[in-house]
Write an enzyme that holds these catalytic residues in place. Structure first.
Site, PDB file in Angstrom:
ATOM      1  N   ASP A  86     -84.187   6.664  30.144  1.00  0.00           N
ATOM      2  CA  ASP A  86     -84.246   6.407  28.762  1.00  0.00           C
ATOM      3  C   ASP A  86     -85.085   7.241  27.887  1.00  0.00           C
ATOM      4  O   ASP A  86     -84.935   7.257  26.666  1.00  0.00           O
ATOM      5  CB  ASP A  86     -84.334   4.991  28.475  1.00  0.00           C
ATOM      6  CG  ASP A  86     -83.065   4.335  29.082  1.00  0.00           C
ATOM      7  OD1 ASP A  86     -81.864   4.627  29.298  1.00  0.00           O
ATOM      8  OD2 ASP A  86     -83.457   3.183  29.631  1.00  0.00           O
ATOM      9  N   SER A 100     -84.072  -2.225  36.550  1.00  0.00           N
ATOM     10  CA  SER A 100     -83.091  -2.074  35.235  1.00  0.00           C
ATOM     11  C   SER A 100     -83.149  -3.466  34.709  1.00  0.00           C
ATOM     12  O   SER A 100     -82.985  -4.283  35.306  1.00  0.00           O
ATOM     13  CB  SER A 100     -81.795  -1.687  35.651  1.00  0.00           C
ATOM     14  OG  SER A 100     -81.894  -0.402  36.519  1.00  0.00           O
ATOM     15  N   SER A 111     -79.766   8.987  30.705  1.00  0.00           N
ATOM     16  CA  SER A 111     -78.936   8.106  31.310  1.00  0.00           C
ATOM     17  C   SER A 111     -77.804   8.889  32.159  1.00  0.00           C
ATOM     18  O   SER A 111     -77.088   9.602  31.260  1.00  0.00           O
ATOM     19  CB  SER A 111     -78.366   7.045  30.475  1.00  0.00           C
ATOM     20  OG  SER A 111     -79.554   6.110  30.226  1.00  0.00           O
TER      21      SER A 111
END
Ligand code: NAG
Ligand code: NAG
Ligand code: NAG
Ligand code: NAG
Length: 324
Positions: free
Chosen positions: A28, A167, A59
Site C-alpha cells: 500500500d 493483512s 496492491s
C-alpha cells in the site's frame, strides 16, 4: 570501577546480540497508516526495524519485479508524499530507517536488502522480512499469486529470508499523517494489528529452534479479522492455524455485461482451490475462518517449492512415459 565496567560488557554484548533486525515492507506504500503503526510498535518493542516500501499504492502487483527507470518520480507518491519530481527513492528527512522506492513490493524488498542495508546499515543481517499489515485481507491460494503483500513475501523467501505476509480487514487507504494524534487510540485497527504483530514476531523469535526462524522455502500468510471501531466486540483476536486451500477459497473471474458491452470483475471458487494436497488437511481454510467473523486471525504456512507431490508427479510421468 574497572570491575564494574567489565561486569557490564557481557550484558551489553548480550543486548546487542539479541537485537533482531526486521525489514518491513508492504504494497500500500510507505505512507500507509498500517505499516507506520507496525514500524512504531516493533521499534518500541526493541527491534531494529528498517522500512522499505513502494512510493505508491501497489496492491495487486503480485510478485512482479519493477524498478524505477528514472531518478525522479514521474508520478507523485501516494498522498502526494513525496510529490512528483522528488527522487525515485529516499527516506524520511528525520529518519533514515524509513524508505520509499518507486517500484513494486518485491522490488522494494530487494532495494532494502541490496541498497539500504549495505549502504546505510553496514550490511546488518536481516533476521525477518515482514510485509504489511495490508489494507484488506489476502485470503486463499487464488490471492497468493495476486497480492502484492504476499508477492513481497515470496520474493523474500526466494532469497532465503523468513518472510511473513500480514493483512488486516481494515481496507481504507489511510495516510499515516491523518492519524498522527491517534497513536494511543486502543480502538484504531492499525494500532491493534501493530500490537498483535509484535506479539507474533516475539513468539516467532522465541520459538525458533535455530537462526533460520522458518524452514527454508517457507513463509507465513496472516489475516486479521475486523477489530476495534470496525467490530467493537473484537479487540484481541485469537491466533488459529489455517491453510490456503479449502471452502470459500476463490480466484479472480470476469463476467460479460451485455448492457454495458464491457466485462466486470468477479470471483470464482473451484475444486482446485478447495482441494488440500500438502500439509495438515484437517486445518480449516483461511478464507473460511475469516468469513465466519469469530474474532480469529488465520496463520497459514506456505512453501515456494511449487513442485507437485510425489504421487501427482508419478501419475503425470506415467502418462508421459512413451516420450521418455
Ligand atoms: C561494520 O561491520 C563490520 C563487520 O561486522 C565491523 O567490523 C565494523 O566495525 C562495522 N562498522 C561500523 C561502523 O559499525
Ligand atoms: C480513510 O483514509 C483517508 C486518508 O487518510 C482519511 O482521510 C479517512 O478519514 C479514512 N477513513 C476512515 C474510515 O478511516
Ligand atoms: C501516546 O502515549 C505516549 C506514552 O504515554 C506519549 O509519549 C505520546 O505523546 C502519546 N501520543 C499522543 C499523540 O498523544
Ligand atoms: C491437524 O490439524 C488439526 C486441526 O487443527 C489438529 O487437531 C491436529 O492436531 C493437526 N495434526 C497434526 C499432526 O498437526
Amino acid at each position: 570501577m574497572f570491575k564494574q565496567i567489565f561486569a557490564l560488557i557481557p550484558i551489553i554484548a548480550a543486548v546487542l546480540a539479541n537485537e533482531k533486525t526486521i525489514l518491513l515492507s508492504n504494497d500500500d506504500g510507505w505512507a500507509a497508516l498500517n505499516i507506520r503503526a507496525a514500524y512504531r510498535e516493533l521499534t518500541n518493542a526493541g527491534y531494529n526495524v528498517i522500512l522499505s516500501a513502494p512510493a505508491r499504492q501497489r496492491s495487486g502487483w503480485s510478485g512482479k519485479f519493477q524498478i524505477p527507470d528514472s531518478k525522479t518520480l514521474k508520478e507523485a507518491g501516494e498522498f502526494n508524499y513525496p510529490p512528483k519530481g522528488s527522487p525515485s527513492w529516499g527516506h524520511e528527512s528525520d529518519n533514515n530507517k524509513i524508505w520509499y522506492f518507486d517500484g513494486t513490493p518485491g522490488a522494494a524488498v530487494a532495494f532494502g536488502l541490496e541498497y539500504v542495508i549495505p549502504n546505510y546499515f553496514n550490511d546488518t543481517k536481516v533476521d525477518l522480512v515482514v510485509n504489511g499489515p495490508n489494507e484488506g485481507t489476502n485470503l486463499g491460494n487464488g490471492m497468493y499469486t495476486i497480492s502484492g503483500t504476499i508477492g513481497a513475501t515470496y520474493n523474500a523467501v526466494y532469497r532465503n529470508y523468513p518472510g511473513i505476509a500480514i493483512s488486516g480487514s481494515n481496507g481504507n487507504n489511510s495516510f499515516f499523517k491523518d492519524f498522527e494524534n491517534d497513536e494511543n487510540d486502543t480502538l484504531l485497527a492499525a494500532n491493534i494489528y501493530a500490537k498483535k504483530v509484535v506479539q507474533f514476531v516475539d513468539q516467532l523469535f522465541k520459538g525458533a529452534k535455530d537462526d533460520s526462524i522458518l524452514p527454508i522455502t517457507t513463509g507465513l500468510n496472516i489475516n486479521f479479522p475486523s477489530v476495534g471501531y470496525d467490530d467493537e466486540s473484537c479487540k484481541d483476536p485469537e491466533w488459529v492455524f489455517t491453510k490456503f486451500s479449502g471452502k470459500d477459497s476463490t480466484t479472480s473471474d470476469l463476467k460479460y455485461n451485455k448492457e454495458s458491452g464491457l466485462f466486470e470483475s468477479s470471483s470464482i471458487g473451484s475444486e482446485a482451490l478447495y482441494t488440500c494436497v500438502f500439509g495438515n488437511c484437517s486445518l480449516e481454510g483461511e478464507s473460511q475462518l475469516l468469513a465466519d467473523k469469530n474474532c480469529k486471525t488465520s496463520v497459514s504456512a506456505f512453501s515456494v517449492d511449487y513442485s507437485a507431490s510425489k504421487d501427482q508427479e508419478e501419475t503425470i510421468h506415467g502418462a508421459l512415459n512413451g516420450l521418455f
